[in-house]
Design a protein around this motif. Structure first.
Motif, mmCIF file in Angstrom:
data_model
loop_
_atom_site.group_PDB
_atom_site.id
_atom_site.type_symbol
_atom_site.label_atom_id
_atom_site.label_comp_id
_atom_site.label_asym_id
_atom_site.label_seq_id
_atom_site.Cartn_x
_atom_site.Cartn_y
_atom_site.Cartn_z
ATOM 1 N N GLY A 145 0.827 -1.114 -0.023
ATOM 2 C CA GLY A 145 0.063 -0.119 0.026
ATOM 3 C C GLY A 145 0.910 1.370 -0.235
ATOM 4 N N ARG A 146 0.262 2.337 0.662
ATOM 5 C CA ARG A 146 1.181 3.655 0.559
ATOM 6 C C ARG A 146 2.003 3.648 1.740
ATOM 7 N N VAL A 147 2.980 4.346 1.480
ATOM 8 C CA VAL A 147 4.013 4.586 2.616
ATOM 9 C C VAL A 147 3.451 5.400 3.628
ATOM 10 N N VAL A 148 3.752 4.846 4.985
ATOM 11 C CA VAL A 148 3.292 5.375 6.098
ATOM 12 C C VAL A 148 4.132 6.612 6.748
ATOM 13 N N ASP A 149 5.335 6.294 6.652
ATOM 14 C CA ASP A 149 6.245 7.325 7.219
ATOM 15 C C ASP A 149 7.754 7.251 6.161
ATOM 16 N N TYR A 150 8.695 7.918 6.760
ATOM 17 C CA TYR A 150 9.813 8.255 6.144
ATOM 18 C C TYR A 150 10.633 7.023 5.917
ATOM 19 N N SER A 168 9.469 3.804 5.981
ATOM 20 C CA SER A 168 8.774 2.747 5.276
ATOM 21 C C SER A 168 8.909 2.497 3.862
ATOM 22 N N SER A 169 8.606 1.620 3.215
ATOM 23 C CA SER A 169 8.481 1.046 1.865
ATOM 24 C C SER A 169 6.883 0.843 1.363
ATOM 25 N N GLY A 170 6.821 1.174 0.064
ATOM 26 C CA GLY A 170 5.366 0.949 -0.362
ATOM 27 C C GLY A 170 5.244 2.089 -1.683
ATOM 28 N N ILE A 171 3.896 2.404 -2.113
ATOM 29 C CA ILE A 171 3.646 3.445 -3.035
ATOM 30 C C ILE A 171 3.884 4.710 -2.901
ATOM 31 N N PHE A 172 4.519 5.345 -3.532
ATOM 32 C CA PHE A 172 4.840 7.034 -3.364
ATOM 33 C C PHE A 172 4.515 7.729 -4.427
ATOM 34 N N ASP A 173 3.073 7.877 -4.720
ATOM 35 C CA ASP A 173 2.727 7.950 -5.945
ATOM 36 C C ASP A 173 1.240 8.756 -5.771
ATOM 37 N N GLU A 174 1.247 10.377 -6.357
ATOM 38 C CA GLU A 174 0.075 10.811 -5.971
ATOM 39 C C GLU A 174 -1.054 10.678 -6.996
ATOM 40 N N ARG A 175 -0.713 9.888 -7.954
ATOM 41 C CA ARG A 175 -1.671 9.619 -9.129
ATOM 42 C C ARG A 175 -2.799 8.531 -8.593
ATOM 43 N N VAL A 176 -2.281 7.904 -7.462
ATOM 44 C CA VAL A 176 -3.059 6.610 -7.026
ATOM 45 C C VAL A 176 -3.689 6.860 -5.862
ATOM 46 N N LYS A 177 -5.024 6.363 -5.853
ATOM 47 C CA LYS A 177 -5.815 6.331 -4.566
ATOM 48 C C LYS A 177 -5.674 5.012 -4.094
ATOM 49 N N ILE A 178 -5.433 4.656 -2.914
ATOM 50 C CA ILE A 178 -5.058 3.170 -2.164
ATOM 51 C C ILE A 178 -6.034 3.281 -0.858
ATOM 52 N N VAL A 179 -6.978 2.066 -0.912
ATOM 53 C CA VAL A 179 -7.703 1.866 0.039
ATOM 54 C C VAL A 179 -7.635 0.476 0.700
ATOM 55 N N LYS A 180 -7.635 0.372 2.027
ATOM 56 C CA LYS A 180 -7.741 -1.019 2.480
ATOM 57 C C LYS A 180 -9.066 -1.600 2.320
#
Length: 363
Positions: free
Chosen positions: A308-313, A315-327
């Motif tokens: 999913g999306r990165v939660v803090d500096y 962490s790893s994950g998606i770092f892209d403003e074009r994507v909406k990510i939902v649990k």
């Protein structure tokens, strides 16, 4: 009536059986391994059937195109397909309306659709419009196959597109060209090129912190997979240099035709020379090593996307403003490496699917 109405419907059920096998059985279990073997056999037999069906369809279309009366029937058939599938767009828009509380969205979509149908009806005798509709239907069909795990129709379209290019551009073709072509063969609202990722939040920029998934393909309602594509391109210039001969457009085209029919095992052993930007020197590898590198990259990208999306500096994950990510409930990510050599030879390899507890949509 307990019967399938289309090949696509049948294939979707078969793919679902394999997906369930891999989801609910351990990767080292007998059931998982048997599923892989059976899927491999099915793919071989199914691809033979699809290729035969495609040839028969093209031949039938060729005959029909020579008959002006049948042309009108073909146009009506295309219109029926468009009308039948307009609900796919409506359903997607309806979900967006609910999410965004935009009450006018569905009405606007219906008005837009009616306007498009009117334009098509007015231009039904225009050959340009007919060709555009044919191309669009092929792309839509290949996309629908891709998101249920079957990449073959997409590869067929890609090869057809590549073969339209001039042999004079063989010496200039590169991975950026391949990226642009593949983007054009996917629906605009269902693909995200160069998805930005934080691969390792503990590393600094320039030291492996960031990565970019070449193309991330979004699934529609009822589809099985999100798809991640890793693209590799082998310029013929990097292969012919190893032969230490002078080359021009004719030599490159001849090599292209040879590679099209070459045994895959021999092809993967071919040495390939390229310029390394990182080390600022010429390096040599093999086509097989490039393919294996792509597989490793893709596996790493998919694991990162699944977080999913990165939660803090850090962490790893998606770092892209074009994507909406939902649990969400578990979703499946599937990946393919597409390696193109010249314009005539395409290799593709799947990687093991990954489970994600998120949904992904374009903002």
């Amino acid at each position: 009536n307990n019967q399938y109405t289309s090949l696509k419907e049948f294939e979707k059920d078969i793919r679902l059986i394999f997906c369930n096998c891999y989801t609910y059985n351990d990767i080292k279990s007998k059931e998982y391994c048997s599923g892989k073997i059976l899927e491999s056999i099915f793919n071989e037999k199914w691809n033979e059937k699809i290729i035969l069906y495609d040839r028969q369809t093209r031949e039938l279309k060729r005959v029909k195109d020579n008959d002006t009366g049948d042309t009108d029937r073909s146009w009506k058939k295309q219109s029926q397909i468009l009308e039948h599938n307009k609900n796919n767009l409506r359903q997607t828009r309806e979900l967006k309306r609910v999410r965004d509380t935009d009450t006018d969205d569905t009405d606007d979509t219906d008005r837009s659709w009616k306007k498009q149908c009117q334009i098509l009806e007015q231009n039904k005798n225009n050959l340009i419009y007919r060709q555009v509709i044919n191309d669009a239907l092929l792309i839509a069909s290949a996309y629908e196959s891709l998101v249920i795990g079957n990449i073959i129709p997409f590869i067929e379209i890609l090869k057809t597109f590549l073969l339209t290019r001039s042999r004079m551009s063989l010496s200039l073709a590169n991975e950026s060209m391949l990226q642009a072509i593949i983007e054009s063969l996917l629906p605009l609202k269902y693909r995200i090129p160069e998805l930005s990722l934080v691969m390792d939040g503990k590393k600094l920029k320039g030291s492996g912190r960031f990565g970019y998934s070449d193309i991330f393909v979004l699934k529609g309602i009822g589809d099985i997979y999100y798809i991640s594509l890793e693209l590799k391109y082998i310029p013929l210039v990097g292969l012919i240099k190893n032969q230490k001969v002078k080359y021009g457009a004719n030599e490159l085209e001849n090599l292209d035709k040879i590679l099209e029919k070459e045994n895959e095992e021999d092809l993967l052993k071919r040495p390939y020379t390229y310029w390394s930007k990182e080390y600022k020197r010429t390096n040599q590898t093999t086509i097989g090593e490039v393919l294996n590198s792509g597989i490793s990259q893709l596996e790493s990208y998919m694991n990162t996307i699944s977080k999913g999306r990165v939660v803090d500096y850090s962490s790893s994950g998606i770092f892209d403003e074009r994507v909406k990510i939902v649990k969400s409930n578990p979703n499946k990510l599937k990946g393919f490496v597409i390696l193109v050599i010249g314009f005539r030879r395409i290799l593709w390899k799947p990687v093991d699917e990954v489970i994600s507890n998120y949904t992904y949509n374009i903002i």
